[in-house]
Design a protein around this motif. Structure first.
Motif, PDB file in Angstrom:
ATOM      1  N   PRO A 223     101.370  44.886  31.365  1.00  0.00           N
ATOM      2  CA  PRO A 223     102.507  44.067  30.924  1.00  0.00           C
ATOM      3  C   PRO A 223     103.125  44.678  29.672  1.00  0.00           C
ATOM      4  O   PRO A 223     102.418  45.212  28.813  1.00  0.00           O
ATOM      5  CB  PRO A 223     101.859  42.716  30.614  1.00  0.00           C
ATOM      6  N   CYS A 224     104.429  44.606  29.582  1.00  0.00           N
ATOM      7  CA  CYS A 224     105.149  45.103  28.413  1.00  0.00           C
ATOM      8  C   CYS A 224     105.500  43.931  27.497  1.00  0.00           C
ATOM      9  O   CYS A 224     105.325  42.774  27.856  1.00  0.00           O
ATOM     10  CB  CYS A 224     106.402  45.844  28.859  1.00  0.00           C
ATOM     11  N   GLU A 225     105.981  44.254  26.314  1.00  0.00           N
ATOM     12  CA  GLU A 225     106.386  43.197  25.391  1.00  0.00           C
ATOM     13  C   GLU A 225     107.430  42.299  26.043  1.00  0.00           C
ATOM     14  O   GLU A 225     108.393  42.785  26.637  1.00  0.00           O
ATOM     15  CB  GLU A 225     106.965  43.804  24.107  1.00  0.00           C
ATOM     16  N   LYS A 226     107.225  40.990  25.958  1.00  0.00           N
ATOM     17  CA  LYS A 226     108.138  40.068  26.627  1.00  0.00           C
ATOM     18  C   LYS A 226     109.455  39.921  25.858  1.00  0.00           C
ATOM     19  O   LYS A 226     109.504  40.062  24.635  1.00  0.00           O
ATOM     20  CB  LYS A 226     107.478  38.697  26.802  1.00  0.00           C
ATOM     21  N   GLY A 227     110.505  39.625  26.624  1.00  0.00           N
ATOM     22  CA  GLY A 227     111.793  39.350  26.010  1.00  0.00           C
ATOM     23  C   GLY A 227     111.966  37.857  25.798  1.00  0.00           C
ATOM     24  O   GLY A 227     110.998  37.094  25.815  1.00  0.00           O
ATOM     25  N   LYS A 228     113.202  37.421  25.636  1.00  0.00           N
ATOM     26  CA  LYS A 228     113.465  36.003  25.408  1.00  0.00           C
ATOM     27  C   LYS A 228     113.390  35.197  26.712  1.00  0.00           C
ATOM     28  O   LYS A 228     112.948  34.047  26.710  1.00  0.00           O
ATOM     29  CB  LYS A 228     114.838  35.815  24.760  1.00  0.00           C
ATOM     30  N   ILE A 229     113.825  35.811  27.806  1.00  0.00           N
ATOM     31  CA  ILE A 229     113.848  35.064  29.063  1.00  0.00           C
ATOM     32  C   ILE A 229     113.189  35.821  30.211  1.00  0.00           C
ATOM     33  O   ILE A 229     113.162  35.316  31.340  1.00  0.00           O
ATOM     34  CB  ILE A 229     115.291  34.680  29.477  1.00  0.00           C
ATOM     35  N   ASP A 230     112.667  37.009  29.953  1.00  0.00           N
ATOM     36  CA  ASP A 230     112.034  37.741  31.050  1.00  0.00           C
ATOM     37  C   ASP A 230     110.870  38.592  30.552  1.00  0.00           C
ATOM     38  O   ASP A 230     110.681  38.784  29.353  1.00  0.00           O
ATOM     39  CB  ASP A 230     113.055  38.599  31.816  1.00  0.00           C
ATOM     40  N   PHE A 231     110.102  39.091  31.513  1.00  0.00           N
ATOM     41  CA  PHE A 231     108.904  39.865  31.249  1.00  0.00           C
ATOM     42  C   PHE A 231     108.982  41.166  32.048  1.00  0.00           C
ATOM     43  O   PHE A 231     109.266  41.128  33.242  1.00  0.00           O
ATOM     44  CB  PHE A 231     107.649  39.108  31.705  1.00  0.00           C
ATOM     45  N   ASP A 232     108.713  42.289  31.392  1.00  0.00           N
ATOM     46  CA  ASP A 232     108.673  43.563  32.092  1.00  0.00           C
ATOM     47  C   ASP A 232     107.224  43.952  32.383  1.00  0.00           C
ATOM     48  O   ASP A 232     106.311  43.651  31.607  1.00  0.00           O
ATOM     49  CB  ASP A 232     109.322  44.663  31.256  1.00  0.00           C
ATOM     50  N   ARG A 233     107.028  44.613  33.504  1.00  0.00           N
ATOM     51  CA  ARG A 233     105.711  45.118  33.889  1.00  0.00           C
ATOM     52  C   ARG A 233     105.901  46.468  34.550  1.00  0.00           C
ATOM     53  O   ARG A 233     106.749  46.624  35.437  1.00  0.00           O
ATOM     54  CB  ARG A 233     105.016  44.145  34.847  1.00  0.00           C
ATOM     55  N   ASP A 234     105.101  47.468  34.118  1.00  0.00           N
ATOM     56  CA  ASP A 234     105.220  48.824  34.649  1.00  0.00           C
ATOM     57  C   ASP A 234     104.051  49.166  35.572  1.00  0.00           C
ATOM     58  O   ASP A 234     102.985  48.523  35.516  1.00  0.00           O
ATOM     59  CB  ASP A 234     105.282  49.835  33.510  1.00  0.00           C
ATOM     60  N   PHE A 235     104.270  50.196  36.393  1.00  0.00           N
ATOM     61  CA  PHE A 235     103.273  50.619  37.383  1.00  0.00           C
ATOM     62  C   PHE A 235     103.227  52.142  37.462  1.00  0.00           C
ATOM     63  O   PHE A 235     104.247  52.815  37.287  1.00  0.00           O
ATOM     64  CB  PHE A 235     103.631  50.096  38.781  1.00  0.00           C
TER      65      PHE A 235
END
Length: 235
Positions: A82-94
């Motif tokens: 998981p990456c650092e979350k934003g205000k309204i969404d979450f990033d995840r890398d693979f």
């Protein structure tokens, strides 16, 4: 235990590949989804934990690039974090790597959290990971906005959503969209795919998919009636 990254070793069986021994886009999406679910459980934000708060995850965007084509029966490492979350969404890398550590496939995704009561978007403040997020990112550029393909008299691909395609959230699971893109483009093999999920599809929906060739690939859009459900770009 540190759950900031999840890594699993798997074998890419024959069922992961198409008739030309190319890895299926659906297989890539499935691998991404499976490791994301496991890591979510480790981080305390899995399906049951979220449901207890009347929340659930919704994938809004995903993309991947094939750097080196995987081979049938090859053993690989699949990684996610998981990456650092934003205000309204979450990033995840693979990442999918071979046993020598070379990157075969890289990808990223963007997720939102929805209230199961109001069906509205929730702020990221309501979700906390049991880890410190890594700063490592696969891409420096953001997701691109994909142009919607206009509805034509005849669709390039038509499909009615079946029971086997519905997930825990009672809507069409995201991995199936990769299949629709593949069937729309038929024998066109692509190393890059981005899918933007606009609004959910449900059991019995008839999805009409349209394509448009560009200078460097294809735009793909799916509609239910005249409502845009997803857009994609493949090259």
């Amino acid at each position: 235990m540190d759950y900031s990254k999840y890594i699993v070793k798997i074998k890419l069986f024959n069922s992961y590949f198409d008739c030309n021994d190319k890895i299926k886009p659906t297989a890539i999406f499935n691998l991404f989804q499976d490791v994301a679910c496991v890591n979510g459980e480790q981080l305390g934000v899995g399906f049951e934990a979220m449901l207890s708060k009347n929340l659930y995850w919704v994938l809004s965007r995903v993309k991947y690039d094939i750097i080196i084509a995987p081979k049938v029966d090859e053993e690989v490492f699949v990684e996610t974090w998981p990456c650092e979350k934003g205000k309204i969404d979450f990033d995840r890398d693979f990442l999918i790597k071979n046993l020598n550590g070379e990157v075969l496939i890289m990808g990223t995704s963007k997720w939102c959290v929805i209230s199961s009561v109001t069906r509205t978007l929730e702020r990221t403040d309501n979700v906390n990971y049991n880890c410190t997020c890594l700063q490592t990112r696969n891409y420096t550029e953001k997701f691109v906005k994909t142009e919607a393909v206009e509805i034509k008299d005849k669709a390039d691909f038509v499909h009615t959503v079946t029971f086997s395609e519905i997930d825990h959230n009672q809507h069409l699971n995201n991995v199936n969209y990769a299949t629709y893109v593949t069937n729309t483009l038929a024998d066109y093999y692509f190393n890059h795919l981005q899918v933007n999920f606009i609004s959910e599809c449900k059991l019995g929906d008839e999805i009409k998919v349209f394509k448009k060739q560009t200078d460097n690939g294809y735009l793909i859009s799916g509609y239910v009636n005249e409502t845009l459900k997803f857009s994609a770009f493949a090259k």
